[in-house]
Design a protein around this motif. Sequence first.
Motif, mmCIF file in Angstrom:
data_model
loop_
_atom_site.group_PDB
_atom_site.id
_atom_site.type_symbol
_atom_site.label_atom_id
_atom_site.label_comp_id
_atom_site.label_asym_id
_atom_site.label_seq_id
_atom_site.Cartn_x
_atom_site.Cartn_y
_atom_site.Cartn_z
ATOM 1 N N GLY A 14 -24.680 0.694 27.402
ATOM 2 C CA GLY A 14 -23.733 1.037 26.359
ATOM 3 C C GLY A 14 -22.679 -0.004 26.049
ATOM 4 O O GLY A 14 -21.593 0.326 25.576
ATOM 5 N N PHE A 15 -22.962 -1.271 26.286
ATOM 6 C CA PHE A 15 -21.999 -2.319 25.959
ATOM 7 C C PHE A 15 -21.764 -2.431 24.453
ATOM 8 O O PHE A 15 -20.737 -2.928 24.014
ATOM 9 N N ILE A 20 -22.414 -4.132 17.361
ATOM 10 C CA ILE A 20 -21.411 -4.996 16.743
ATOM 11 C C ILE A 20 -22.077 -6.048 15.856
ATOM 12 O O ILE A 20 -21.631 -6.311 14.741
ATOM 13 N N VAL A 21 -23.179 -6.610 16.333
ATOM 14 C CA VAL A 21 -23.863 -7.681 15.611
ATOM 15 C C VAL A 21 -24.752 -7.149 14.484
ATOM 16 O O VAL A 21 -24.808 -7.742 13.410
ATOM 17 N N GLU A 48 -29.453 -11.722 12.545
ATOM 18 C CA GLU A 48 -28.546 -10.817 13.257
ATOM 19 C C GLU A 48 -29.269 -10.039 14.346
ATOM 20 O O GLU A 48 -28.712 -9.795 15.418
ATOM 21 N N VAL A 49 -30.522 -9.662 14.111
ATOM 22 C CA VAL A 49 -31.282 -8.946 15.136
ATOM 23 C C VAL A 49 -31.557 -9.867 16.324
ATOM 24 O O VAL A 49 -31.399 -9.462 17.482
ATOM 25 N N VAL A 53 -30.277 -9.318 20.214
ATOM 26 C CA VAL A 53 -31.154 -9.403 21.385
ATOM 27 C C VAL A 53 -30.583 -10.397 22.392
ATOM 28 O O VAL A 53 -30.499 -10.098 23.592
ATOM 29 N N ARG A 54 -30.176 -11.559 21.934
ATOM 30 C CA ARG A 54 -29.607 -12.583 22.834
ATOM 31 C C ARG A 54 -28.326 -12.102 23.510
ATOM 32 O O ARG A 54 -28.051 -12.466 24.658
ATOM 33 N N ASN A 55 -27.531 -11.305 22.808
ATOM 34 C CA ASN A 55 -26.229 -10.883 23.326
ATOM 35 C C ASN A 55 -26.275 -9.648 24.218
ATOM 36 O O ASN A 55 -25.243 -9.281 24.793
#
Length: 66
Positions: A14-15, A20-21, A48-49, A53-55
Amino acid sequence: MNVQVVADFAKCEGFASCVIVAPEVFDLDDDNVVRVLDEQPDESRRAEVEEAVRNCPRRAIWLEEM
């Protein structure tokens, strides 16, 4: 986009980095677990997707080629 957005709900903590992105693609449910709103977003959302994924700190979301 010739990819599908996949989520491992058990790994999500749940971060909300993905929300957000890419809020049009991801959301959190009432238990703060990721919900994929658009499993096959169009090409205009690719950057953005991929950033979402990276974040993801738990690596709970990824893209699979179709």
